[in-house]
Scaffold this active site. Structure first.
Site, short mmCIF file in Angstrom:
data_model
loop_
_atom_site.label_atom_id
_atom_site.label_comp_id
_atom_site.label_asym_id
_atom_site.label_seq_id
_atom_site.Cartn_x
_atom_site.Cartn_y
_atom_site.Cartn_z
N CYS A 133 -2.05 46.75 -66.65
CA CYS A 133 -0.40 46.79 -65.98
C CYS A 133 0.39 46.48 -67.32
O CYS A 133 0.21 45.60 -68.20
CB CYS A 133 -0.36 45.53 -65.08
N CYS A 175 7.84 47.73 -64.94
CA CYS A 175 8.54 48.34 -63.80
C CYS A 175 9.20 47.43 -62.59
O CYS A 175 9.93 47.92 -61.97
CB CYS A 175 7.26 49.11 -63.06
N THR A 208 5.12 38.98 -62.66
CA THR A 208 4.22 39.69 -63.70
C THR A 208 5.08 39.84 -64.78
O THR A 208 6.36 40.25 -64.60
CB THR A 208 4.10 41.22 -63.25
N HIS A 241 8.50 49.96 -55.84
CA HIS A 241 7.32 49.34 -56.49
C HIS A 241 6.06 50.04 -55.89
O HIS A 241 4.93 50.23 -56.63
CB HIS A 241 7.02 47.91 -56.47
N CYS A 292 0.68 54.19 -62.16
CA CYS A 292 0.03 53.15 -63.16
C CYS A 292 -1.40 52.83 -63.00
O CYS A 292 -2.10 53.21 -63.87
CB CYS A 292 0.94 51.89 -63.07
N GLU A 313 -4.90 42.49 -57.88
CA GLU A 313 -3.90 43.00 -58.02
C GLU A 313 -3.60 44.19 -57.26
O GLU A 313 -2.13 44.63 -56.97
CB GLU A 313 -3.53 43.27 -59.37
FE1 SF4 Z 1 2.24 46.62 -63.45
FE2 SF4 Z 1 1.95 49.19 -62.16
FE3 SF4 Z 1 3.54 47.16 -61.05
FE4 SF4 Z 1 4.18 48.39 -63.47
S1 SF4 Z 1 3.97 49.21 -61.31
S2 SF4 Z 1 4.37 46.22 -62.98
S3 SF4 Z 1 2.15 48.76 -64.28
S4 SF4 Z 1 1.36 46.90 -61.39
FE FE Z 2 1.97 44.75 -59.85
#
Ligand code: SF4
Ligand code: FE
Length: 483
Positions: free
Chosen positions: A100, A104, A191, A294, A301, A445
């Site tokens: 990650c 985002c 995050t 999201h 991702c 996650e």
């Molecule tokens: Fe992390 Fe994926 Fe969320 Fe972006 S979309 S913050 S890479 S988990």
């Molecule tokens: Fe996430």
């Protein structure tokens, strides 16, 4: 953009003074601390790509507010092409970091807040959007990282924010002063919090009329007085010793985003940084727009990092001499198939994007929920296949200390070797990376990030148009619609 590359991003973080704890001790410099540095290198990749020839077009956009070139991570999506470019960018970043890259969450918070601020102003005559635009132009011009802070502790889940025995279980306004508000509470699982510049606080759920003080959206610098962060533990984080570069799995980047508790102990927020205060009727829309954006991201991702995992397994079976086995080829085919299926829904919900009244584009929410729901299954299935093909030695490997030991190193090299000509160390490195990518923190996650599976199922049923489907069935066999 003021911050133009990863090194400048790290420098900018060193100028901030957030209060951060890990294992009971303060962290002075997150860019150098072994617990946080890998995650920061991952976020830095978002800055590096913006300056690269190959990916600059994906990683940057033209601001609709200023006409200037900005990071896509600070952009308000203006059309379907923007939504699709974001998805492509996230997959590339997943491939380059295998984890990650955190940025985002702020992007999705920016997009949700922008569209909802417009609609609140339309209904109530407030000036939230103008305030938000001012804040956002600075974020865009300086190229700052924003942590989208949504998830509250929630206390007793059966009670609304206003009915909690402890009102701080949801972030709320405790005082309205000349010039601003004072907020108290906490956000969990944040995050990228320790390596962001700004926190965008948003409500975590739809609020009832009595929860007005909890319906708050505002932006706070990470080092504002009254903010404390506690960085979370992750599986095998004690391996992040300089000497254990092999055992850590992915030495440059973390196993997952790097999450923290953010506590707000009476933090003053000036009015110009407040973008919702009491408009409970817009909380549900804001949360849902954020969540849908999201959820769409996860098919990008995570597919990027599953590309890496699939490649790791495909190389390991070559080393181990099993690559030609028909069941091995079939399992790798299945890994690819599941991964591309996930990517398809990310692309699909973006291709079906639609403009909100503000002009900011939203993804198709049904398809975004389907995308994330499938992540909670397919990522686990891809990991299961990876572990199946890699073999049990993932769980029994001696450490890097033994590999490098004068006494027993020769035994490790001899008995963990594979195909002739390939150093044993390569096999061990690949195995450790697969271990890190299929282990506890990474998969949790995928299950709970962007909302737990049940959150998507509720929305899938709600948006599933069951009435319409019943009418379709009746029509085909001649049952009157009124029966
Ligand atoms: Fe992390 Fe994926 Fe969320 Fe972006 S979309 S913050 S890479 S988990
Ligand atoms: Fe996430």
């Amino acid at each position: 953009m003021k911050i133009r590359n990863g090194a400048q991003y790290m420098d900018s973080l060193r100028k901030l003074k957030p209060r951060i704890y890990y294992k009971g001790k303060p962290i002075d410099d997150v860019t150098r601390h072994p617990a946080t540095a890998p995650h920061i290198r991952s976020a830095a990749m978002t800055y590096a790509l913006a300056g690269s020839d190959e990916y600059g077009d994906l990683a940057t956009a033209v601001s609709h507010l200023t006409g200037r070139t900005i990071s896509r991570f600070t952009h308000v999506h203006q059309n379907v092409e923007d939504l699709i470019k974001k998805i492509k960018l996230l997959r590339v970043l997943g491939q380059k970091t295998g984890t990650c890259f955190q940025r985002c969450v702020g992007l999705d918070g920016i997009n949700a807040t922008y569209s909802v601020a417009y609609e609140m102003d339309e209904k109530y005559g407030t000036n939230y959007l103008e305030r938000f635009k001012k804040w956002l132009i600075r974020i865009q011009d300086e190229n700052l990282m924003v942590v989208g802070a949504m998830t509250d502790p929630k206390g007793d889940r059966s009670k609304s924010p206003a009915d909690q025995p402890d009102p701080d279980q949801y972030v709320h306004v405790v005082e309205r002063r000349e010039g601003g508000i004072v907020i108290r509470g906490a956000k969990l699982h944040m995050t990228g919090a320790v390596n962001s510049h700004e926190i965008l606080v948003m409500p975590t759920t739809a609020m009832n009329e009595r929860s007005r003080d909890w319906a708050v959206v505002c932006a706070v610098p990470v080092d504002a007085p009254g903010i404390t962060m506690i960085f979370g533990r992750q599986a095998s984080d004690d391996r992040r010793d300089r000497r254990e570069r092999i055992d850590v799995g992915k030495p440059s980047f973390g196993a997952v985003g790097g999450e923290a508790v953010i506590a707000f102990e009476d933090v003053f927020v000036p009015h110009e940084r407040v973008f919702m205060d009491g408009e409970t009727d817009f909380t549900g829309t804001l949360v849902y727009r954020f969540a849908a954006h999201h959820r769409a991201n996860y098919g990008a991702c995570k597919t990027g990092l599953m590309d890496v995992l699939t490649g790791a397994v495909a190389y390991l079976v070559q080393i181990q001499g099993t690559a030609k086995g028909s069941h091995v080829r079939d399992k790798i085919t299945e890994m690819i198939h599941l991964n591309e299926t996930l990517y398809s829904s990310s692309i699909a919900c973006s291709a079906e994007g639609w403009p909100t009244p503000s002009g900011a584009y939203m993804v198709d929410t049904m398809l975004a929920n389907v995308c994330k729901q499938n992540i909670t299954r397919f990522h686990f299935e891809v990991a299961r296949l990876a572990v199946d093909l890699a073999g049990g030695f993932l769980a029994t490997l001696p450490s890097q200390y033994d590999l490098e030991s004068e006494d027993v190193g020769h035994l490790v090299r001899k008995y963990f070797s594979g195909a002739q000509g390939i150093p044993t160390e390569h096999r061990i490195k690949i195995a450790r990376m697969i271990e890190a990518m299929t282990g506890g923190t990474a998969l949790i996650e995928s299950m709970h990030g962007a909302g737990s599976p049940q959150a998507q199922r509720i929305m899938i049923l709600r948006e599933g148009q069951l009435d319409k489907k019943i009418r379709l069935a009746k029509a085909l066999i001649g049952i009157p619609q009124k029966n």
